[in-house]
Design an enzyme around this catalytic site. Sequence first.
Site, PDB file in Angstrom:
ATOM      1  N   HIS A  77       0.880  -1.133  -0.009  1.00  0.00           N
ATOM      2  CA  HIS A  77      -0.001   0.195  -0.155  1.00  0.00           C
ATOM      3  C   HIS A  77       1.092   1.303  -0.177  1.00  0.00           C
ATOM      4  O   HIS A  77       1.710   1.147   0.824  1.00  0.00           O
ATOM      5  CB  HIS A  77      -0.725   0.042   1.346  1.00  0.00           C
ATOM      6  CG  HIS A  77      -2.062   0.944   1.151  1.00  0.00           C
ATOM      7  ND1 HIS A  77      -1.848   2.210   1.299  1.00  0.00           N
ATOM      8  CD2 HIS A  77      -3.433   0.862   1.049  1.00  0.00           C
ATOM      9  CE1 HIS A  77      -3.034   2.907   1.273  1.00  0.00           C
ATOM     10  NE2 HIS A  77      -4.043   1.971   0.910  1.00  0.00           N
ATOM     11  N   ARG A  79      -6.047  10.149  -1.009  1.00  0.00           N
ATOM     12  CA  ARG A  79      -5.648  10.617  -2.223  1.00  0.00           C
ATOM     13  C   ARG A  79      -6.804  10.835  -3.073  1.00  0.00           C
ATOM     14  O   ARG A  79      -6.838  11.765  -3.950  1.00  0.00           O
ATOM     15  CB  ARG A  79      -4.861   9.533  -3.065  1.00  0.00           C
ATOM     16  CG  ARG A  79      -3.243   9.675  -2.230  1.00  0.00           C
ATOM     17  CD  ARG A  79      -2.310   8.666  -2.763  1.00  0.00           C
ATOM     18  NE  ARG A  79      -2.758   7.342  -2.007  1.00  0.00           N
ATOM     19  CZ  ARG A  79      -2.644   6.354  -2.585  1.00  0.00           C
ATOM     20  NH1 ARG A  79      -2.568   6.123  -3.978  1.00  0.00           N
ATOM     21  NH2 ARG A  79      -3.232   5.287  -1.967  1.00  0.00           N
TER      22      ARG A  79
END
Lengths: 521, 570
Positions: B237, B253
Amino acid sequence: MNSEIEKTVEFRIHRFDPKEKRRYVSTFKVPVRKGMTLLDALMYIKDNFDESLAFRHSCRMGICGSCGIMVNGKPMLACYTQVLHLNVDTLTLEPLQNMPVIKDLVVDLEPFFGTYRKIKNVLIKSEETFKKPEEFIQMPSELKKFWDLTLCTKCSICYSACPAAIDERFLGPSTLATNYRFITDSRDEGSNERLKTIAENVWLCTSCNSCTLFCPKEVDSSSSIVNERSLIVETGVIPRTVMEVLNNIFKYHNPMGRYQTKRMEWAQGLNVKTFPETAKAEVLYFVCCLTAYDPRHQEIAKSMASVFSTLGVDFASLGAEEWCCGDHMLRLGERGLFETLAEHNLSMFQKFETEKIVTLSPHCYNTFNNDKPYSDAGLNVQHYTQFVAEAMDQGKLKPTKPFSQRVVYHDPCFLGKRNEIYEAPRRILEAINGLELVEMRRTRENSFCCGGGAGRVWTEDAPPEKRPCISRVKEALELGVQIIATSCPFCVSLLDDATKVLEVEDKIKVKDVVEILKETM
Amino acid sequence: MVKLMEKLTHDIVIVGAGIAGLRAAIAAAETSSNLDIAVVSKVYPVRSHSVCAQGGTAAVLREGDSYDLHAWDTVKGSDFLADQDVVEFFVRKAPEEIIVLEHWGCPWSRTDDGKINQRPFGGHSFPRACFAADMTGFHEMHTLYGKAGEYGNIKFYDEWFVTSIIVENNIVAGLTAIELRTGRMQVFRAKAVIMATGGYARIYEFTTFSHTATGDGMAMAYRAGVPLKDMEFIQFHPTGMVPSGILITGGARGEGGYLINAKGERFMKHYAPEKMELAPRDIVSRAETTEIMEGRGIDGPYGAYIALDLRHLGEEKINERLPLIRDVAIKLSGVDPVKEPIPIRPAAHYSMGGIHANIKTETPVAGFYAAGECACHNVHGANRLGTNSTSDCLVFGAVAGEEAAKYALSNGFREIPQEKLAAEERRVFDEILGSEGDERVPIIRNEMRRIMSQRVWIFRKGDELQNALKEIRTLKERFKNIRVEDKGEAFNTGLVAALQLDFTLDLAEVTIASALARTESRGAHTRLDYPKRDDENWLKHTLAYYTKEGPRLEYIPVTITKWPPTARKY
């Protein structure tokens, strides 16, 4: 890739060996680095010192709820607390309370999870609505109403801290908050059913606020319970004991069902000035119902009057116009009645010219300061311990007679937990010659409720072993004290009862701080 | 020290109580109220790692999106290793799952007109991530746990540690488990068993995973003869918080957060100029690692890191959409994302591989099903898209529940041979708990994590993998000489740690062996010595079968329906 060791912290871990049924304490010295959490420290101990140490843990980010433990008397998630932030060199770790210990820091969670199985944890709606394969509409503002309550991780910290949870009829803070979460969910149509589930036992909550204070996710269970009570009160189906209190207030303006005209009986022979004859004084002395009417508690009211006199303070009381402050009504869910009382008292305060109001009870003090409409009136209110401690600081009052007794101070929740007044009563006791002040295991913000708040002092029907006051007096007995001192009429009342139930009233007395002060002046 | 085991009997036993396990239990209970269902978990259900899922659950709900688009995103994200028939099934089922959760009370975040809200997410070309702030998995879990509690025919065995699956003549017969409270081993007889035990990213040091995510179910299935598939594909990740590895959701994000290097540059423009920070995870993690390796990481007390900057989102949006990660960053990293960027680095996060299972969650063993991260139904291929995992758990959890229910309704119980039980008791109580060696669990565990983190990380090389395999095998030998200090019965967490370590060593071995064999770079598996994707030789799934000498590898083809492999650009 480790940061430097900042210091060494001693971990004293209370352990339980299930095979030998033995309790013991293990001590470990842990090198602490920046950012190290209590859980990291426990894992360090397990990896480096003692592999047999048992504790639960999983997500290490405060969302799975596994690692609740008592840390220096306070329940918290081990993974969500950095060791350095605690700012101590020694830490005492114990398993959570109110649940049997399986091993070391691992408690039996069955009593806790069992409470969830008693409520419905899914939306209640008609079968028809569920058949439509589409979402329900819920506006962001509707979601906002219950969102905070959905954050409960079921870590059981609130249950561990809850005085009412020693009675297994009580569903506990988190389950009641979850119940209320569904009631306030705009998609749900099951309020009646949900209220019915809790209608018998929700009254055991004392509004001590421990659940809300200790919740790692800031879930306000305490207020949820009050809100659920309000909804139950609206239905009118409430236990007889609660109904009686509400009726008394409604008819007599005090929970004891006594005539307001007799409210000044406590002051017989003391020449205390009262409203309306007196409409101006330096201090308005707000006595509280229990201290005004109950013979045992009248001593407290008298003691304070005598302290005022010694200090030469010009004080007066509202007399028959002093109605119950309404704190218990508000927390029993009878907001309407509370408002009636508040409006009356506020109108009296308006008519009375004074510098400050001094209350005997932390409950009056709290509601005047924190609950609307009182809190909007900008009242200048002090609890008597603040008033007295201030006078002592200014050198106006000095206890002279020696008082050679070992005394423990019990923090009333509405003074301590709700208003962070811990020092004033202790300063008074410490100023008394010969008085040896000791502390209970559960003290200050970790104090354990007497069990009297939110009207429970009037409605108590739990068997003795399930009453918080019994647990509290037992704790005091372990300390070998002669006196439990406190500064709340309800605490005095319940702790006093407990000494009688335990048949230790010869060994240990319960006194209000002001009574001890008066004896030593 | 063979003890007499008590027998517990249930038609269906589900191992694991995360999203997949609970969803399976509900689906099975819905299929027939006559079925007696048990959910066995080593933790209380709401402690399962699923509660850590943050960003969202992908599903096609709105105009403008389509099943084909979701499927294409998933296939492209998978670097074409996904089976496209399974993906097409998966994307069609996902929306139903969002709606059932809604009906049971999941507090989905809402649009201004009161509908379930969706946010953009890495690799998805439409905002289709349904979310409940940044606690999506948590809310799905609590919703499912609430619903599962409604059925009288689901019995929970909380804090029971399953140690083995019993298979006779390629048919499942039951399993053995230790009740942690008493330390007693007991046997469960079952017509059908569903494995839903989650992933195993705890074989790494720097991971987003809960301490309990040790892949037990995968290892048990492997030992029982079920192959593990595509185990070389481990997802890293892009945003593991430094220093703990705690997950900072891809939703950060998705909501518009930037990744910044030491030069203050949004470096993703060099790697995925179109999608930038919202490129799939394998690409972003490789980009971050490249930045750090080439000296553009930001120096910190825990090594070089990348900055995740959310400041431009403003406090209000952060509080509404990302409240958990703000709290976690403040409490555990001392950084308030409203005021400062969060230090992050790639962290081991997800296993695309798992127990070999088909579109119906069936494994090669009759009556034995697998769902959730422990399973591999070939949806994610070589790289999973963010928010597709919770959808996977829901969709295939439900399928597993239904399929196992159908199977249990038409099949009987199998006899469990006494000698198998005796052998399992010997393994657990004599060979592990009773072993008086001088090796310790934390030391071997840390060694394993170090090896995996240094040699089987984002960029891999043949010689390093070879070396790692040798070292893991040495650790397996050393494990035979283990000593568990805690000899007690009740809540013996030392024994649990040893059993978990034993399982993870097998999984580490399979991961490395599979990675070593795959001489290409695809999705999350990057070989510096074979930097290109090689569809000619490697458009196939790895199957690893247990043998005493280590995994035996076989391969099966990938199913392509609509989308032949093309170059993968973002």
